[in-house]
Design a protein around this motif. Structure first.
Motif, PDB file in Angstrom:
ATOM      1  N   SER A   4       0.985  -1.099  -0.025  1.00 34.06           N
ATOM      2  CA  SER A   4      -0.092  -0.100   0.048  1.00 34.06           C
ATOM      3  C   SER A   4       0.981   1.263  -0.006  1.00 34.06           C
ATOM      4  CB  SER A   4      -1.066   0.160   1.385  1.00 34.06           C
ATOM      5  OG  SER A   4      -0.286   0.037   2.403  1.00 34.06           O
ATOM      6  N   TYR A   5       0.419   2.224  -0.470  1.00 33.71           N
ATOM      7  CA  TYR A   5       0.980   3.671  -0.743  1.00 33.71           C
ATOM      8  C   TYR A   5       0.152   4.528  -1.126  1.00 33.71           C
ATOM      9  CZ  TYR A   5       1.657   2.207  -5.652  1.00 33.71           C
ATOM     10  OH  TYR A   5       1.162   1.594  -7.061  1.00 33.71           O
ATOM     11  N   LYS A   6       0.724   5.939  -1.108  1.00 32.19           N
ATOM     12  CA  LYS A   6      -0.412   7.006  -1.555  1.00 32.19           C
ATOM     13  C   LYS A   6       0.565   7.627  -2.826  1.00 32.19           C
ATOM     14  CE  LYS A   6      -2.765   7.912   2.683  1.00 32.19           C
ATOM     15  NZ  LYS A   6      -3.110   8.702   3.656  1.00 32.19           N
ATOM     16  N   ASN A  63      12.733 -13.122   5.774  1.00 26.04           N
ATOM     17  CA  ASN A  63      12.616 -14.535   6.128  1.00 26.04           C
ATOM     18  C   ASN A  63      11.794 -15.449   5.366  1.00 26.04           C
ATOM     19  OD1 ASN A  63      13.636 -13.527   8.775  1.00 26.04           O
ATOM     20  ND2 ASN A  63      11.814 -12.567   9.368  1.00 26.04           N
ATOM     21  N   ASN A  64      12.403 -16.598   5.219  1.00 28.01           N
ATOM     22  CA  ASN A  64      11.595 -17.722   4.428  1.00 28.01           C
ATOM     23  C   ASN A  64      11.064 -17.279   3.147  1.00 28.01           C
ATOM     24  OD1 ASN A  64      11.593 -19.216   6.777  1.00 28.01           O
ATOM     25  ND2 ASN A  64       9.707 -18.367   7.771  1.00 28.01           N
ATOM     26  N   GLY A  65      12.187 -16.559   2.339  1.00 32.49           N
ATOM     27  CA  GLY A  65      12.062 -16.000   1.324  1.00 32.49           C
ATOM     28  C   GLY A  65      10.964 -14.807   0.818  1.00 32.49           C
ATOM     29  N   LEU A  66      10.529 -14.193   2.037  1.00 34.48           N
ATOM     30  CA  LEU A  66       9.506 -13.231   1.979  1.00 34.48           C
ATOM     31  C   LEU A  66      10.069 -11.724   2.506  1.00 34.48           C
ATOM     32  CD1 LEU A  66       6.629 -14.938   3.441  1.00 34.48           C
ATOM     33  CD2 LEU A  66       6.928 -14.770   1.205  1.00 34.48           C
ATOM     34  N   ILE A  67       9.992 -10.853   1.748  1.00 39.26           N
ATOM     35  CA  ILE A  67      10.438  -9.684   2.449  1.00 39.26           C
ATOM     36  C   ILE A  67       9.249  -8.653   2.707  1.00 39.26           C
ATOM     37  CG2 ILE A  67      12.543  -9.565   1.007  1.00 39.26           C
ATOM     38  CD1 ILE A  67      11.003  -7.608  -1.213  1.00 39.26           C
ATOM     39  N   SER A  68       9.441  -7.689   3.807  1.00 36.67           N
ATOM     40  CA  SER A  68       8.578  -6.755   4.287  1.00 36.67           C
ATOM     41  C   SER A  68       9.223  -5.574   4.363  1.00 36.67           C
ATOM     42  CB  SER A  68       7.876  -7.323   5.308  1.00 36.67           C
ATOM     43  OG  SER A  68       7.039  -8.413   5.307  1.00 36.67           O
ATOM     44  N   GLY A  69       8.488  -4.365   4.449  1.00 40.36           N
ATOM     45  CA  GLY A  69       9.367  -3.303   4.829  1.00 40.36           C
ATOM     46  C   GLY A  69       8.327  -1.743   4.282  1.00 40.36           C
ATOM     47  N   ASN A  70       9.269  -0.643   4.063  1.00 45.20           N
ATOM     48  CA  ASN A  70       8.193   0.537   3.884  1.00 45.20           C
ATOM     49  C   ASN A  70       9.277   1.197   2.638  1.00 45.20           C
ATOM     50  OD1 ASN A  70      10.267   2.054   5.460  1.00 45.20           O
ATOM     51  ND2 ASN A  70       9.699   0.963   7.177  1.00 45.20           N
ATOM     52  N   PHE A  71       8.354   2.325   2.395  1.00 49.37           N
ATOM     53  CA  PHE A  71       8.901   3.298   1.252  1.00 49.37           C
ATOM     54  C   PHE A  71       8.498   4.421   1.002  1.00 49.37           C
ATOM     55  CE2 PHE A  71       5.849   0.573  -0.661  1.00 49.37           C
ATOM     56  CZ  PHE A  71       5.402   1.344  -1.415  1.00 49.37           C
ATOM     57  N   SER A 117      13.293   5.587  -2.061  1.00 48.56           N
ATOM     58  CA  SER A 117      14.051   4.959  -0.708  1.00 48.56           C
ATOM     59  C   SER A 117      12.974   3.723  -0.277  1.00 48.56           C
ATOM     60  CB  SER A 117      14.376   6.017   0.157  1.00 48.56           C
ATOM     61  OG  SER A 117      14.785   5.413   1.319  1.00 48.56           O
ATOM     62  N   PHE A 118      13.648   2.536  -0.238  1.00 45.74           N
ATOM     63  CA  PHE A 118      12.913   1.461   0.293  1.00 45.74           C
ATOM     64  C   PHE A 118      13.869   0.719   1.548  1.00 45.74           C
ATOM     65  CE2 PHE A 118      10.704   1.543  -3.793  1.00 45.74           C
ATOM     66  CZ  PHE A 118       9.751   0.753  -3.357  1.00 45.74           C
ATOM     67  N   ASN A 119      13.200   0.722   2.375  1.00 39.69           N
ATOM     68  CA  ASN A 119      13.760  -0.210   3.629  1.00 39.69           C
ATOM     69  C   ASN A 119      13.120  -1.736   3.930  1.00 39.69           C
ATOM     70  OD1 ASN A 119      15.120   1.959   5.044  1.00 39.69           O
ATOM     71  ND2 ASN A 119      13.347   2.960   5.428  1.00 39.69           N
ATOM     72  N   ILE A 120      13.950  -2.495   3.445  1.00 35.01           N
ATOM     73  CA  ILE A 120      13.665  -4.068   3.723  1.00 35.01           C
ATOM     74  C   ILE A 120      13.936  -4.112   5.335  1.00 35.01           C
ATOM     75  CG2 ILE A 120      13.958  -6.334   3.410  1.00 35.01           C
ATOM     76  CD1 ILE A 120      14.990  -5.570   0.642  1.00 35.01           C
ATOM     77  N   THR A 121      12.765  -4.361   6.263  1.00 36.79           N
ATOM     78  CA  THR A 121      12.935  -4.496   7.316  1.00 36.79           C
ATOM     79  C   THR A 121      12.871  -5.813   8.025  1.00 36.79           C
ATOM     80  OG1 THR A 121      10.344  -4.161   7.822  1.00 36.79           O
ATOM     81  CG2 THR A 121      11.644  -2.195   8.060  1.00 36.79           C
ATOM     82  N   LEU A 137       4.574  12.679  -5.410  1.00 37.85           N
ATOM     83  CA  LEU A 137       4.942  12.152  -4.341  1.00 37.85           C
ATOM     84  C   LEU A 137       4.508  10.767  -3.677  1.00 37.85           C
ATOM     85  CD1 LEU A 137       4.576  15.349  -2.111  1.00 37.85           C
ATOM     86  CD2 LEU A 137       6.496  14.665  -3.071  1.00 37.85           C
ATOM     87  N   ILE A 138       5.359   9.899  -3.383  1.00 40.17           N
ATOM     88  CA  ILE A 138       4.840   8.555  -3.000  1.00 40.17           C
ATOM     89  C   ILE A 138       5.167   8.414  -1.360  1.00 40.17           C
ATOM     90  CG2 ILE A 138       5.268   5.999  -3.464  1.00 40.17           C
ATOM     91  CD1 ILE A 138       6.464   6.764  -6.272  1.00 40.17           C
ATOM     92  N   THR A 139       4.105   8.263  -0.778  1.00 40.15           N
ATOM     93  CA  THR A 139       4.040   8.340   0.761  1.00 40.15           C
ATOM     94  C   THR A 139       3.695   7.031   1.395  1.00 40.15           C
ATOM     95  OG1 THR A 139       2.124   9.713   1.013  1.00 40.15           O
ATOM     96  CG2 THR A 139       4.259  10.876   0.714  1.00 40.15           C
ATOM     97  N   ASP A 140       3.770   6.993   2.442  1.00 43.15           N
ATOM     98  CA  ASP A 140       3.132   5.976   3.193  1.00 43.15           C
ATOM     99  C   ASP A 140       3.257   4.411   2.882  1.00 43.15           C
ATOM    100  OD1 ASP A 140       2.111   8.002   5.274  1.00 43.15           O
ATOM    101  OD2 ASP A 140       0.498   8.166   4.108  1.00 43.15           O
ATOM    102  N   GLY A 141       4.317   4.034   1.987  1.00 49.40           N
ATOM    103  CA  GLY A 141       4.504   3.002   1.330  1.00 49.40           C
ATOM    104  C   GLY A 141       4.789   1.878   2.385  1.00 49.40           C
ATOM    105  N   SER A 142       4.116   0.834   2.373  1.00 54.96           N
ATOM    106  CA  SER A 142       4.809  -0.394   2.973  1.00 54.96           C
ATOM    107  C   SER A 142       4.391  -1.600   2.218  1.00 54.96           C
ATOM    108  CB  SER A 142       3.643  -0.364   4.255  1.00 54.96           C
ATOM    109  OG  SER A 142       2.460  -0.857   3.998  1.00 54.96           O
ATOM    110  N   PHE A 143       5.064  -2.712   2.390  1.00 55.67           N
ATOM    111  CA  PHE A 143       5.000  -4.006   1.873  1.00 55.67           C
ATOM    112  C   PHE A 143       5.213  -4.963   2.892  1.00 55.67           C
ATOM    113  CE2 PHE A 143       9.049  -2.481   1.034  1.00 55.67           C
ATOM    114  CZ  PHE A 143       9.879  -3.579   1.329  1.00 55.67           C
TER     115      PHE A 143
END
Length: 179
Positions: free
Chosen positions: A39-41, A136-144, A129-133, A166-172
């Motif tokens: 999700s993102y805006k 694990n187990n072949g899955l990534i999560s984070g924000n951008f 800018s992407f942060n992979i937080t 502007l791309i804000t509030d990004g998460s995956f």
């Protein structure tokens, strides 16, 4: 008497379980079902993508929804929806947790399509800018987040004010990584 003792012991130990037996059976049936989300805006307009069984996509076709795929010396994270798509390339041989940033100083790179407008990291002030937080187990999560420019398809000419998308509030969450 032995049968009463066995029944009482079984009831006692089953009450110590973290979940009931029916819940455990349902959980085992749903094991392996990965739901990926992004999700993102874009200039304040929300975009939300969700895909059940995300690990069952065919990364060799263009008809995937949410995934990260290794291609040569980089990984490409992609999310596609009815309103557009978002792509980001992690230029690394081995994806790990941490921050990955791409700026306009590196050259143009496609970032987002939204309502038929193409956004590229194009101008010197643009960046994604992407942060992979978690990885694990072949899955990534984070924000951008990002600031990109409206450019013609193919990134050949600027269509508007640099950095005006502007791309804000990004998460995956739970995006499968394919090799």
């Amino acid at each position: 008497m032995k049968s009463y003792l066995i029944i009482i012991t079984a009831i006692f130990f089953s009450s110590c379980l973290k979940q009931s037996i029916p819940d455990a059976i349902l959980a085992s049936k749903n094991a392996g079902i990965i739901t990926a989300t992004m999700s993102y805006k874009v200039n304040g307009d929300p975009v939300s993508i969700s895909l059940k069984n995300a690990d069952q996509q065919d990364p060799s076709s263009y008809y995937y929804t949410l995934l990260c795929i290794k291609s040569g010396n980089y990984y490409s994270l992609a999310g596609r929806s009815n309103t557009g798509e978002l792509d980001f390339n992690f230029y690394t041989d081995s994806l790990t947790t941490g921050n990955y940033k791409y700026t306009g100083a590196y050259g143009e790179m496609f970032a987002v399509t939204y309502n038929n407008t193409y956004g590229y990291v194009y101008a010197a002030t643009d960046s994604m800018s992407f942060n992979i937080t978690s990885y694990n187990n072949g899955l990534i999560s984070g924000n951008f987040l990002g600031m990109v420019s409206p450019v013609t398809a193919g990134g050949t000419s600027l269509l508007g004010t640099p950095g005006s998308i502007l791309i804000t509030d990004g998460s995956f969450q739970n995006i499968p990584v394919f090799y």
